[in-house]
Every structure is written in structure tokens, then in C-alpha cells.
Design a protein around this motif. Structure first.
Motif, PDB file in Angstrom:
ATOM      1  N   UNK A  26       0.763  -1.217  -0.002  1.00 23.97           N
ATOM      2  CA  UNK A  26      -0.002   0.089   0.015  1.00 23.97           C
ATOM      3  C   UNK A  26       1.038   1.357  -0.124  1.00 23.97           C
ATOM      4  N   UNK A  27       2.037   1.193   0.673  1.00 19.97           N
ATOM      5  CA  UNK A  27       2.850   2.519   0.762  1.00 19.97           C
ATOM      6  C   UNK A  27       3.489   2.486  -0.463  1.00 19.97           C
ATOM      7  N   UNK A  28       3.938   1.603  -1.393  1.00 16.66           N
ATOM      8  CA  UNK A  28       4.622   1.422  -2.538  1.00 16.66           C
ATOM      9  C   UNK A  28       3.548   2.061  -3.435  1.00 16.66           C
ATOM     10  N   UNK A  29       2.363   1.715  -3.592  1.00 16.86           N
ATOM     11  CA  UNK A  29       1.318   2.210  -4.340  1.00 16.86           C
ATOM     12  C   UNK A  29       0.839   3.793  -4.287  1.00 16.86           C
ATOM     13  N   UNK A  30       0.763   4.187  -2.871  1.00 17.80           N
ATOM     14  CA  UNK A  30       0.702   5.491  -2.616  1.00 17.80           C
ATOM     15  C   UNK A  30       1.824   6.353  -2.954  1.00 17.80           C
ATOM     16  N   UNK A  31       3.022   6.056  -2.735  1.00 15.28           N
ATOM     17  CA  UNK A  31       4.263   6.702  -3.195  1.00 15.28           C
ATOM     18  C   UNK A  31       4.321   6.966  -4.738  1.00 15.28           C
ATOM     19  N   UNK A  32       4.194   5.797  -5.370  1.00 17.39           N
ATOM     20  CA  UNK A  32       4.200   5.775  -6.793  1.00 17.39           C
ATOM     21  C   UNK A  32       3.101   6.799  -7.454  1.00 17.39           C
ATOM     22  N   UNK A  33       2.083   6.732  -6.834  1.00 15.28           N
ATOM     23  CA  UNK A  33       0.917   7.798  -7.357  1.00 15.28           C
ATOM     24  C   UNK A  33       1.390   9.145  -6.886  1.00 15.28           C
ATOM     25  N   UNK A  34       1.687   9.434  -5.794  1.00 13.72           N
ATOM     26  CA  UNK A  34       2.318  10.633  -5.630  1.00 13.72           C
ATOM     27  C   UNK A  34       3.484  11.175  -6.482  1.00 13.72           C
ATOM     28  N   UNK A  35       4.479  10.131  -6.749  1.00 14.87           N
ATOM     29  CA  UNK A  35       5.549  10.422  -7.640  1.00 14.87           C
ATOM     30  C   UNK A  35       4.829  10.903  -9.136  1.00 14.87           C
ATOM     31  N   UNK A  36       3.780  10.119  -9.513  1.00 15.74           N
ATOM     32  CA  UNK A  36       3.347  10.465 -10.659  1.00 15.74           C
ATOM     33  C   UNK A  36       2.486  11.683 -10.999  1.00 15.74           C
ATOM     34  N   UNK A  37       1.844  12.099 -10.010  1.00 18.35           N
ATOM     35  CA  UNK A  37       1.224  13.237  -9.877  1.00 18.35           C
ATOM     36  C   UNK A  37       1.956  14.524  -9.721  1.00 18.35           C
ATOM     37  N   UNK A  38       3.037  14.222  -9.100  1.00 20.18           N
ATOM     38  CA  UNK A  38       4.302  15.309  -8.894  1.00 20.18           C
ATOM     39  C   UNK A  38       4.909  15.483 -10.345  1.00 20.18           C
ATOM     40  N   UNK A  39       5.281  14.430 -10.994  1.00 20.68           N
ATOM     41  CA  UNK A  39       5.831  14.527 -12.404  1.00 20.68           C
ATOM     42  C   UNK A  39       4.890  15.219 -13.463  1.00 20.68           C
ATOM     43  N   UNK A  40       3.471  14.722 -13.354  1.00 20.19           N
ATOM     44  CA  UNK A  40       2.585  15.284 -14.223  1.00 20.19           C
ATOM     45  C   UNK A  40       2.490  16.714 -13.997  1.00 20.19           C
ATOM     46  N   UNK A  41       2.354  17.198 -12.849  1.00 17.23           N
ATOM     47  CA  UNK A  41       2.322  18.606 -12.453  1.00 17.23           C
ATOM     48  C   UNK A  41       3.484  19.424 -13.191  1.00 17.23           C
ATOM     49  N   UNK A  42       4.649  19.011 -12.781  1.00 13.50           N
ATOM     50  CA  UNK A  42       5.741  19.509 -13.183  1.00 13.50           C
ATOM     51  C   UNK A  42       6.085  19.455 -14.897  1.00 13.50           C
TER      52      UNK A  42
END
Length: 56
Positions: A26-42
Motif C-alpha cells: 500500500x505504501x509503494x502504491x501511494x508513493x508511486x501515485x504521489x510521484x506520478x502526480x508530481x511529475x505530471x504537474x511539473x
């Protein structure tokens, strides 16, 4: 140790491993979602800047 206590110990151990694995997943999924949102924003910000810079 008799067989019953070994079986209880093994059951407790496997339950703990499943719980830890589930939490880790669950932590890995949450972290990867956070990273993808961050990269999409940037990425969208970079594209906007390049469009305005190029004047298109």
C-alpha cells in the motif's frame, strides 16, 4: 517445543509477514501515485513555459 506451539508460532509469523507485506504494498502504491502526480504537474508546467517561451 511441541507441534502445537510450533504451528501457532508459524501461523503468527505468516500473519505478521502478510500484514507487513500488505502495508508495504500500500505504501509503494501511494508513493508511486504521489510521484506520478508530481511529475505530471511539473511536466505540464514545463510544457506551458516552453509554449509561452516559443510564443505558440
Amino acid at each position: 517445543m511441541d507441534d502445537i506451539s510450533l504451528e501457532e508460532l508459524w501461523a503468527s509469523f505468516t500473519n505478521d509477514v502478510v500484514t507487513i507485506s500488505d502495508a508495504g504494498f500500500k505504501l509503494a502504491v501511494t508513493t508511486s501515485q504521489d510521484i506520478s502526480h508530481f511529475l505530471a504537474d511539473k511536466l505540464s508546467m514545463i510544457m506551458d513555459m516552453s509554449k509561452s517561451f516559443l510564443g505558440s
